[in-house]
Design a protein around this motif. Structure first.
Motif, mmCIF file in Angstrom:
data_model
loop_
_atom_site.group_PDB
_atom_site.id
_atom_site.type_symbol
_atom_site.label_atom_id
_atom_site.label_comp_id
_atom_site.label_asym_id
_atom_site.label_seq_id
_atom_site.Cartn_x
_atom_site.Cartn_y
_atom_site.Cartn_z
ATOM 1 N N VAL A 12 1.025 -57.409 -66.224
ATOM 2 C CA VAL A 12 1.388 -57.899 -64.894
ATOM 3 C C VAL A 12 1.657 -56.721 -63.945
ATOM 4 C CG1 VAL A 12 3.107 -59.180 -63.561
ATOM 5 C CG2 VAL A 12 2.285 -60.092 -65.740
ATOM 6 N N SER A 17 -0.386 -59.040 -60.430
ATOM 7 C CA SER A 17 -0.723 -60.451 -60.240
ATOM 8 C C SER A 17 -0.555 -61.197 -61.558
ATOM 9 C CB SER A 17 -2.159 -60.591 -59.737
ATOM 10 O OG SER A 17 -2.639 -61.909 -59.887
ATOM 11 N N ILE A 18 0.109 -62.360 -61.503
ATOM 12 C CA ILE A 18 0.237 -63.205 -62.686
ATOM 13 C C ILE A 18 -1.133 -63.737 -63.095
ATOM 14 C CG2 ILE A 18 1.216 -65.349 -63.584
ATOM 15 C CD1 ILE A 18 3.349 -63.301 -63.266
ATOM 16 N N THR A 33 4.020 -66.414 -67.273
ATOM 17 C CA THR A 33 5.286 -66.671 -66.577
ATOM 18 C C THR A 33 6.434 -66.846 -67.563
ATOM 19 O OG1 THR A 33 4.116 -67.723 -64.739
ATOM 20 C CG2 THR A 33 6.453 -68.215 -64.972
ATOM 21 N N LEU A 48 10.420 -58.738 -61.603
ATOM 22 C CA LEU A 48 9.322 -58.921 -60.661
ATOM 23 C C LEU A 48 9.800 -59.643 -59.420
ATOM 24 C CD1 LEU A 48 6.500 -60.201 -63.063
ATOM 25 C CD2 LEU A 48 6.849 -57.859 -62.291
ATOM 26 N N GLU A 49 9.171 -59.310 -58.305
ATOM 27 C CA GLU A 49 9.355 -60.054 -57.070
ATOM 28 C C GLU A 49 8.051 -60.785 -56.772
ATOM 29 O OE1 GLU A 49 10.502 -57.381 -54.011
ATOM 30 O OE2 GLU A 49 12.518 -57.009 -54.825
ATOM 31 N N ARG A 50 8.116 -62.107 -56.643
ATOM 32 C CA ARG A 50 6.931 -62.904 -56.353
ATOM 33 C C ARG A 50 6.740 -63.016 -54.842
ATOM 34 N NH1 ARG A 50 9.762 -63.147 -61.299
ATOM 35 N NH2 ARG A 50 8.512 -64.273 -62.858
ATOM 36 N N HIS A 51 5.487 -62.908 -54.384
ATOM 37 C CA HIS A 51 5.165 -63.100 -52.979
ATOM 38 C C HIS A 51 3.753 -63.654 -52.876
ATOM 39 C CE1 HIS A 51 2.968 -59.330 -53.441
ATOM 40 N NE2 HIS A 51 4.082 -58.754 -53.853
ATOM 41 N N GLY A 54 0.866 -61.734 -54.608
ATOM 42 C CA GLY A 54 0.962 -61.436 -56.035
ATOM 43 C C GLY A 54 2.391 -61.136 -56.426
ATOM 44 N N VAL A 55 2.593 -60.039 -57.138
ATOM 45 C CA VAL A 55 3.934 -59.644 -57.549
ATOM 46 C C VAL A 55 4.090 -58.139 -57.402
ATOM 47 C CG1 VAL A 55 4.213 -61.552 -59.199
ATOM 48 C CG2 VAL A 55 3.256 -59.366 -59.979
ATOM 49 N N THR A 56 5.312 -57.699 -57.200
ATOM 50 C CA THR A 56 5.657 -56.282 -57.237
ATOM 51 C C THR A 56 6.867 -56.109 -58.146
ATOM 52 O OG1 THR A 56 7.021 -56.550 -55.253
ATOM 53 C CG2 THR A 56 4.761 -55.760 -54.936
ATOM 54 N N THR A 58 10.551 -55.054 -59.237
ATOM 55 C CA THR A 58 11.866 -54.772 -58.673
ATOM 56 C C THR A 58 12.260 -53.353 -59.059
ATOM 57 O OG1 THR A 58 13.025 -55.566 -60.637
ATOM 58 C CG2 THR A 58 12.498 -57.207 -58.940
#
Length: 287
Positions: A12, A17-18, A33, A48-51, A54-56, A58
């Motif tokens: 990830v 991206s998940i 997930t 992870l920070e979801r947006h 995708g994801v970044t 923390t």
């Protein structure tokens, strides 16, 4: 904390991206997930920070990732050591520049495959900078790169020596003519990270032509064909140039030895276990 959770987190983080991680791991998004959630519960912090894109990671995820990569590398290394019973077998991943593969390796690879049938030899072709990263990240067991190189984590041994020559459209009869030409120069080169690209840029600066256009190409044949068609100039190993069927359609010029002579190094990690397969491969490089 399970190994599969660490593998999932690493994928990830790499894919950002998940969905892409699930595709890479050949599983469904819900599994990815759930494994990330399990890992976050174990750590006690979100990783992870979801947006929408995708994801970044923390800050906790950023701190955690290097240790995950080290743990996975150590586990992979342990598996290699456990499977290495003194017979050359299993997967062996080797990186190489395209020029080295074309010029130096065909006979070596053919003889190695004939002699060690139980080794699954995998070749990965890329530019020097990428290959160094591949070795450092344990994505390949060793790689052929353009030197010089000094790195505290790598062992580098010189295996070949290349002489680069300038090839130009045929109307350039000398480098002096190229220097005095008022027309713009187009430099044909491989992508960023290619050591020969760096040498070509250095050469053009040295002859007083620091302003030039860059045209990236993806193959040796394409590069030589474009030179012969008058598109631009490039630097390539003399041996590659002399083998071309288009020799009569371009000019070949010697350049300063400080730029022309390039050692080809075989590099590997200092701390990595040298498997029997890798040892046999390195021995096959000795004439």
């Amino acid at each position: 904390m399970k190994i599969c959770d660490l593998l999932t987190f690493s994928a990830v983080a790499r894919c950002a991206s998940i969905t892409a991680a699930a595709r890479e791991l050949n599983t469904v998004q819900s599994n990815v997930t759930n494994r990330i959630r399990s890992l976050e519960e174990h750590i006690g912090l979100p990783l992870l920070e979801r947006h929408s894109r995708g994801v970044t990671l923390t800050l906790a995820g950023v701190r955690f990732l290097p240790y995950v990569q080290q743990a996975l590398t150590l586990l992979d290394e342990a598996a290699k050591v456990a499977r290495d019973e003194g017979e050359p077998k299993g997967k062996l991943a080797i990186g190489s520049m395209e020029t080295t593969l074309a010029l130096r390796l065909p006979d070596i690879l053919a003889n190695f495959r004939d002699r060690y049938r139980d080794v699954n030899l995998i070749m990965k072709i890329n530019a020097t900078a990428w290959l160094v990263d591949n070795v450092l990240n344990n994505e390949v067991d060793g790689a052929f790169i353009a030197g010089p190189l000094e790195h505290p984590l790598l062992v580098a041994e010189k295996v070949f020596e290349e002489e680069l020559v300038l090839i130009t459209p045929p109307h350039y009869t000398s480098i002096e003519q190229l220097i005095s030409d008022k027309q713009d120069i187009t430099a044909l080169m491989f992508k960023q990270g290619c050591a020969y690209r760096q040498r070509l840029e250095q050469f053009l600066v040295c002859i007083g032509r620091p302003a030039f256009q860059r045209l990236e190409l993806g193959s040796l044949d394409g590069m030589i064909g474009c030179v012969s068609a008058g598109v631009g100039i490039t630097l390539l190993p003399r041996s590659i140039v002399l083998r071309s069927d288009l020799q009569l359609r371009f000019g070949m010029h010697e350049i300063a030895p400080s730029i022309a002579h390039v050692p080809t190094l075989f590099v590997r990690r200092k701390d990595a276990h040298v498997t029997t397969a890798l040892k046999c491969f390195m021995e096959s490089l000795v004439p």
